[in-house]
Design a protein around this motif. Structure first.
Motif, PDB file in Angstrom:
ATOM      1  N   ASP A 153       0.868  -1.174   0.000  1.00  0.00           N
ATOM      2  CA  ASP A 153       0.000   0.000   0.000  1.00  0.00           C
ATOM      3  C   ASP A 153       0.901   1.218   0.000  1.00  0.00           C
ATOM      4  O   ASP A 153       1.415   1.634   1.040  1.00  0.00           O
ATOM      5  N   ILE A 154       1.107   1.780  -1.179  1.00  0.00           N
ATOM      6  CA  ILE A 154       2.033   2.907  -1.287  1.00  0.00           C
ATOM      7  C   ILE A 154       1.397   4.132  -0.622  1.00  0.00           C
ATOM      8  O   ILE A 154       0.244   4.453  -0.920  1.00  0.00           O
ATOM      9  N   PRO A 155       2.087   4.820   0.263  1.00  0.00           N
ATOM     10  CA  PRO A 155       1.528   6.006   0.930  1.00  0.00           C
ATOM     11  C   PRO A 155       1.207   7.105  -0.086  1.00  0.00           C
ATOM     12  O   PRO A 155       1.690   7.095  -1.223  1.00  0.00           O
ATOM     13  N   ASN A 156       0.395   8.081   0.370  1.00  0.00           N
ATOM     14  CA  ASN A 156      -0.075   9.126  -0.537  1.00  0.00           C
ATOM     15  C   ASN A 156       1.046  10.017  -1.048  1.00  0.00           C
ATOM     16  O   ASN A 156       0.937  10.596  -2.118  1.00  0.00           O
ATOM     17  N   TYR A 157       2.092  10.158  -0.238  1.00  0.00           N
ATOM     18  CA  TYR A 157       3.169  11.058  -0.653  1.00  0.00           C
ATOM     19  C   TYR A 157       4.527  10.372  -0.504  1.00  0.00           C
ATOM     20  O   TYR A 157       4.706   9.532   0.379  1.00  0.00           O
ATOM     21  N   ASN A 158       5.436  10.774  -1.357  1.00  0.00           N
ATOM     22  CA  ASN A 158       6.807  10.266  -1.249  1.00  0.00           C
ATOM     23  C   ASN A 158       7.585  11.080  -0.216  1.00  0.00           C
ATOM     24  O   ASN A 158       7.276  12.258  -0.019  1.00  0.00           O
ATOM     25  N   PRO A 159       8.600  10.498   0.388  1.00  0.00           N
ATOM     26  CA  PRO A 159       9.399  11.276   1.351  1.00  0.00           C
ATOM     27  C   PRO A 159      10.412  12.176   0.645  1.00  0.00           C
ATOM     28  O   PRO A 159      11.558  12.256   1.055  1.00  0.00           O
ATOM     29  N   SER A 160       9.984  12.807  -0.421  1.00  0.00           N
ATOM     30  CA  SER A 160      10.931  13.613  -1.196  1.00  0.00           C
ATOM     31  C   SER A 160      10.128  14.615  -2.014  1.00  0.00           C
ATOM     32  O   SER A 160       8.948  14.389  -2.303  1.00  0.00           O
ATOM     33  N   THR A 161      10.748  15.714  -2.399  1.00  0.00           N
ATOM     34  CA  THR A 161      10.015  16.717  -3.161  1.00  0.00           C
ATOM     35  C   THR A 161       9.995  16.401  -4.658  1.00  0.00           C
ATOM     36  O   THR A 161       9.201  16.969  -5.400  1.00  0.00           O
ATOM     37  N   SER A 162      10.860  15.509  -5.113  1.00  0.00           N
ATOM     38  CA  SER A 162      10.942  15.263  -6.554  1.00  0.00           C
ATOM     39  C   SER A 162       9.739  14.442  -7.026  1.00  0.00           C
ATOM     40  O   SER A 162       9.074  13.766  -6.237  1.00  0.00           O
ATOM     41  N   ASP A 163       9.489  14.495  -8.330  1.00  0.00           N
ATOM     42  CA  ASP A 163       8.324  13.809  -8.890  1.00  0.00           C
ATOM     43  C   ASP A 163       8.446  12.291  -8.815  1.00  0.00           C
ATOM     44  O   ASP A 163       7.468  11.589  -8.644  1.00  0.00           O
ATOM     45  N   VAL A 164       9.660  11.820  -8.948  1.00  0.00           N
ATOM     46  CA  VAL A 164       9.865  10.374  -8.988  1.00  0.00           C
ATOM     47  C   VAL A 164      10.869   9.967  -7.916  1.00  0.00           C
ATOM     48  O   VAL A 164      11.899  10.627  -7.750  1.00  0.00           O
ATOM     49  N   VAL A 165      10.562   8.905  -7.200  1.00  0.00           N
ATOM     50  CA  VAL A 165      11.593   8.319  -6.344  1.00  0.00           C
ATOM     51  C   VAL A 165      11.798   6.874  -6.787  1.00  0.00           C
ATOM     52  O   VAL A 165      10.891   6.244  -7.336  1.00  0.00           O
ATOM     53  N   ILE A 166      12.989   6.384  -6.569  1.00  0.00           N
ATOM     54  CA  ILE A 166      13.312   5.007  -6.954  1.00  0.00           C
ATOM     55  C   ILE A 166      13.475   4.183  -5.696  1.00  0.00           C
ATOM     56  O   ILE A 166      14.238   4.551  -4.796  1.00  0.00           O
ATOM     57  N   ALA A 167      12.712   3.102  -5.623  1.00  0.00           N
ATOM     58  CA  ALA A 167      12.762   2.282  -4.413  1.00  0.00           C
ATOM     59  C   ALA A 167      13.455   0.963  -4.692  1.00  0.00           C
ATOM     60  O   ALA A 167      13.323   0.396  -5.783  1.00  0.00           O
ATOM     61  N   ASP A 168      14.214   0.482  -3.716  1.00  0.00           N
ATOM     62  CA  ASP A 168      14.830  -0.842  -3.804  1.00  0.00           C
ATOM     63  C   ASP A 168      13.890  -1.861  -3.167  1.00  0.00           C
ATOM     64  O   ASP A 168      13.070  -1.527  -2.322  1.00  0.00           O
ATOM     65  N   LEU A 169      14.045  -3.102  -3.583  1.00  0.00           N
ATOM     66  CA  LEU A 169      13.218  -4.156  -3.029  1.00  0.00           C
ATOM     67  C   LEU A 169      14.070  -5.056  -2.139  1.00  0.00           C
ATOM     68  O   LEU A 169      15.165  -5.449  -2.515  1.00  0.00           O
ATOM     69  N   VAL A 170      13.548  -5.343  -0.939  1.00  0.00           N
ATOM     70  CA  VAL A 170      14.250  -6.264  -0.045  1.00  0.00           C
ATOM     71  C   VAL A 170      13.295  -7.387   0.316  1.00  0.00           C
ATOM     72  O   VAL A 170      12.159  -7.127   0.713  1.00  0.00           O
ATOM     73  N   ILE A 171      13.712  -8.634   0.130  1.00  0.00           N
ATOM     74  CA  ILE A 171      12.875  -9.781   0.500  1.00  0.00           C
ATOM     75  C   ILE A 171      13.668 -10.658   1.458  1.00  0.00           C
ATOM     76  O   ILE A 171      14.861 -10.872   1.266  1.00  0.00           O
ATOM     77  N   ASP A 172      12.965 -11.128   2.485  1.00  0.00           N
ATOM     78  CA  ASP A 172      13.662 -11.942   3.486  1.00  0.00           C
ATOM     79  C   ASP A 172      12.836 -13.176   3.798  1.00  0.00           C
ATOM     80  O   ASP A 172      11.625 -13.099   4.007  1.00  0.00           O
ATOM     81  N   GLU A 173      13.485 -14.334   3.798  1.00  0.00           N
ATOM     82  CA  GLU A 173      12.820 -15.545   4.257  1.00  0.00           C
ATOM     83  C   GLU A 173      13.649 -16.126   5.379  1.00  0.00           C
ATOM     84  O   GLU A 173      14.871 -15.981   5.393  1.00  0.00           O
ATOM     85  N   LYS A 174      12.966 -16.789   6.300  1.00  0.00           N
ATOM     86  CA  LYS A 174      13.642 -17.141   7.534  1.00  0.00           C
ATOM     87  C   LYS A 174      14.839 -18.063   7.324  1.00  0.00           C
ATOM     88  O   LYS A 174      15.888 -17.878   7.927  1.00  0.00           O
ATOM     89  N   ASP A 175      14.692 -19.048   6.439  1.00  0.00           N
ATOM     90  CA  ASP A 175      15.754 -20.043   6.300  1.00  0.00           C
ATOM     91  C   ASP A 175      16.786 -19.692   5.244  1.00  0.00           C
ATOM     92  O   ASP A 175      17.789 -20.376   5.100  1.00  0.00           O
ATOM     93  N   GLU A 176      16.485 -18.668   4.464  1.00  0.00           N
ATOM     94  CA  GLU A 176      17.409 -18.363   3.388  1.00  0.00           C
ATOM     95  C   GLU A 176      17.995 -16.971   3.566  1.00  0.00           C
ATOM     96  O   GLU A 176      17.528 -16.181   4.367  1.00  0.00           O
ATOM     97  N   HIS A 177      18.995 -16.706   2.757  1.00  0.00           N
ATOM     98  CA  HIS A 177      19.636 -15.397   2.822  1.00  0.00           C
ATOM     99  C   HIS A 177      18.697 -14.337   2.258  1.00  0.00           C
ATOM    100  O   HIS A 177      17.969 -14.594   1.318  1.00  0.00           O
ATOM    101  N   PHE A 178      18.721 -13.144   2.855  1.00  0.00           N
ATOM    102  CA  PHE A 178      17.862 -12.067   2.323  1.00  0.00           C
ATOM    103  C   PHE A 178      18.363 -11.632   0.962  1.00  0.00           C
ATOM    104  O   PHE A 178      19.513 -11.866   0.589  1.00  0.00           O
ATOM    105  N   MET A 179      17.472 -10.990   0.175  1.00  0.00           N
ATOM    106  CA  MET A 179      17.918 -10.535  -1.147  1.00  0.00           C
ATOM    107  C   MET A 179      17.467  -9.110  -1.427  1.00  0.00           C
ATOM    108  O   MET A 179      16.460  -8.631  -0.898  1.00  0.00           O
TER     109      MET A 179
END
Lengths: 353, 219
Positions: free
Chosen positions: A92-118
């Motif tokens: 659920d993307i919030p209504n506003y970005n934490p930045s004044t610019s029009d576009v922000v680029i987000a990284d993705l982090v996924i974590d599973e308990k038994d495996e290494h995070f990515m």
């Protein structure tokens, strides 16, 4: 040194080690595909994610974040496992970005308990129509990325685009390193020849240079296959590639030069002088010029190098032995070639007597 | 000072010999004229890019032809005579200077002929002349050295183009890049670095050429 055998065994051992460990070590899990890649602030966003080397079973073990810079993170609302390597994740993307610019680029982090995070860097582009930095910053800092599970097994890092072809680093790069070391030793013998006029040193120098040429061709071919995988073509118009092709041309001319002259002393003198001159022309070609132009090839200029970001300690444990191993292998091959030529020489002298 | 006088007299000797047998100049000049005319006929409309690339390609072949003969005409007896009275350093420096003057003149002539047949693509003539100066010096060093090599390897003229072509590529590529920047086709932000690199390569090659020539000369 040339007749001793310990360094030959060492070289063979190192290469066997590189082939076994370099090709068999598994890769850490990683994100293979992430679609779609852009969305708008204030919407619920569902992404299809295909991962690599994962074995998902239980979605309660799974967590996923979107991350902006180092300070802002957003936890996913739902995660649905479709297959062992397929996820549907909703944010659920919030209504506003934490930045004044029009576009922000987000990284993705996924974590599973038994495996290494990515991590998938620069996964999602989030656009906004108007900006409210304070409100955005508040909404984006509700969750923290913490308790990431780490797998301490001996594994190679997963990198987007290169993926499994990353292992080519041990061959392509090390063979080029070995080539340069062989060339430098060849140059030293060429100087030795010019100072002493002893034909033995000419045989040393030319054998080393010939083996270096072969290594250069192999390094170029392995690089081509890597380029086919990562860039889609065997050869692209890129300063680094072109300069290395020119370098190879210079050394092929060396080979033609040696073949074209029949008188031994003349051949030795001319080719020694040419190889010195060629090496001097090679330094700006390979080390200076490409670094000043934009290039797709890793190294200074253009792409970041395979350096602090991409080469982690597990890969170093194979990469450095690979350099030593291929150098020793090259020296071994050239020592055989040298001994053959010395024998041939004495045989010819005996026959003419 | 003594050295300079000796070098200058050697340059003068080469010039007199070449002027006496004017066919060398005439043939090179004709070569330039023919090349330009072929290019002019082949392309109806010459674009900026084609102009620059054609210029350098013609120049490289012209200078190979021009420098090729620098050690060729010397018979073994005159070589023995020179060997007994001259210092190899003077010989090579004189040859480089003479070839440099020759190639620089040729490049100017080529430029004038190309401008006559088409147009002048360069924004700053002074800068272009500077590029030509650096490039023709590099051409002269590399081709003189290779010509000396091929002479001691039995005067094989195919050898010269095989050995010379790859060696000239760094200098050629830098010159082409600099001349593109001069036509306003691309913005070059690294003009000074490129120039200093070109000069650096030239100096490096000159140094090694002088060093190695004495070895080749002694044999």
């Amino acid at each position: 040194m040339i007749r001793q055998s310990w360094w030959k065994y060492l070289g063979a051992l190192l290469i066997i080690y590189v082939i076994i460990v370099g090709l068999l070590t598994p890769m850490k899990p990683g994100v293979y595909e992430f679609t779609p890649i852009n969305t708008k602030a204030g919407k619920s966003f569902t992404a299809d994610i295909i991962t690599y080397n994962t074995h998902y079973k239980d979605s309660s073990q799974l967590r996923a974040w979107l991350k902006i810079d180092t300070s802002y993170a957003l936890l996913s609302s739902t995660i649905e496992i479709q297959e062992v390597n397929k996820l549907k994740v909703t944010f659920d993307i919030p209504n506003y970005n934490p930045s004044t610019s029009d576009v922000v680029i987000a990284d993705l982090v996924i974590d599973e308990k038994d495996e290494h995070f990515m991590v998938l860097p620069q996964a999602l582009y989030i656009t906004q129509d108007s900006s409210q930095v304070d409100e955005g910053a508040l909404a984006w800092s509700l969750s923290n990325i913490e308790n990431l599970s780490e797998n301490t097994d001996f594994t190679f890092p997963f990198r987007w685009i290169t993926e499994e072809s990353m292992r080519n680093l041990f061959f392509h790069v090390s063979i080029w390193f070995a080539m340069f070391i062989l060339l430098i030793i060849g140059i030293i013998y060429a100087i030795k020849y010019l100072l002493s006029k002893d034909l033995k040193w000419d045989i040393y120098s030319s054998s080393l240079t010939h083996v270096a040429i072969v290594f250069g061709i192999i390094g170029m071919l392995t690089g081509s296959f890597w380029a086919k995988f990562a860039w889609g073509q065997f050869w692209i118009n890129d300063p680094k590639l072109n300069m290395s092709a020119v370098a190879l041309l210079i050394y092929l001319a060396y080979w033609v030069l040696r073949v074209s002259i029949t008188d031994q002393d003349v051949r030795a003198r001319v080719s020694a002088a040419y190889s010195l001159f060629a090496f001097a022309a090679l330094i700006p070609l390979v080390f200076v010029l490409p670094r000043m132009m934009d290039s797709m090839h890793p190294g200074n200029g253009g792409n970041p190098a395979f350096g602090k970001d991409d080469l982690d300690n597990t890969m170093r444990m194979v990469f450095y032995p690979a350099i030593i191993g291929f150098t020793l292998l090259g020296l071994w091959i050239s020592s055989l070639y040298i001994r053959f030529q010395l024998l041939w020489e004495s045989y010819m002298i005996k026959r003419s007597n | 000072m003594q050295d300079l006088i000796k070098i200058w007299s050697l340059v003068k000797k080469d010039l007199t010999v070449d002027l006496r047998e004017i066919y060398a100049f005439a043939s090179v000049f004709l070569f330039v004229l023919t090349c330009v005319f072929i290019v002019f006929k082949a392309f109806d409309q010459i674009s900026l890019q084609i102009w620059v690339v054609t210029y350098w390609i013609i120049l490289i072949f012209v200078s190979i032809n021009a420098v090729l003969k620098s050690f060729k005409d010397e018979s073994s007896s005159s070589r023995m005579y020179f060997y007994s009275i001259l210092n190899p350093l003077h010989v090579i420096v004189a040859k480089i200077i003479y070839n440099f003057i020759f190639v620089y003149t040729l490049s100017l002539i080529l430029w004038i002929i190309l401008v006559f047949f088409s147009f002048n693509p360069f924004e700053s003539i002074g800068q272009f002349l500077l590029i030509l100066l650096c490039a023709s010096f590099g051409f002269s060093v590399v081709f003189t050295f290779v010509s000396a090599l091929s002479q001691s390897g039995g005067n094989n003229s195919t050898l010269l183009s095989i050995l010379g072509m790859p060696l000239i590529i760094p200098i050629l590529l830098l010159s082409i890049k600099l001349s593109f920047a001069n036509t306003a086709m691309l913005d070059d932000t690294s003009l000074v670095t490129d120039f200093s690199l070109l000069v650096g390569i030239n100096l490096l090659l000159t140094g090694i050429c002088m060093l190695l020539f004495s070895i080749l000369w002694k044999a």
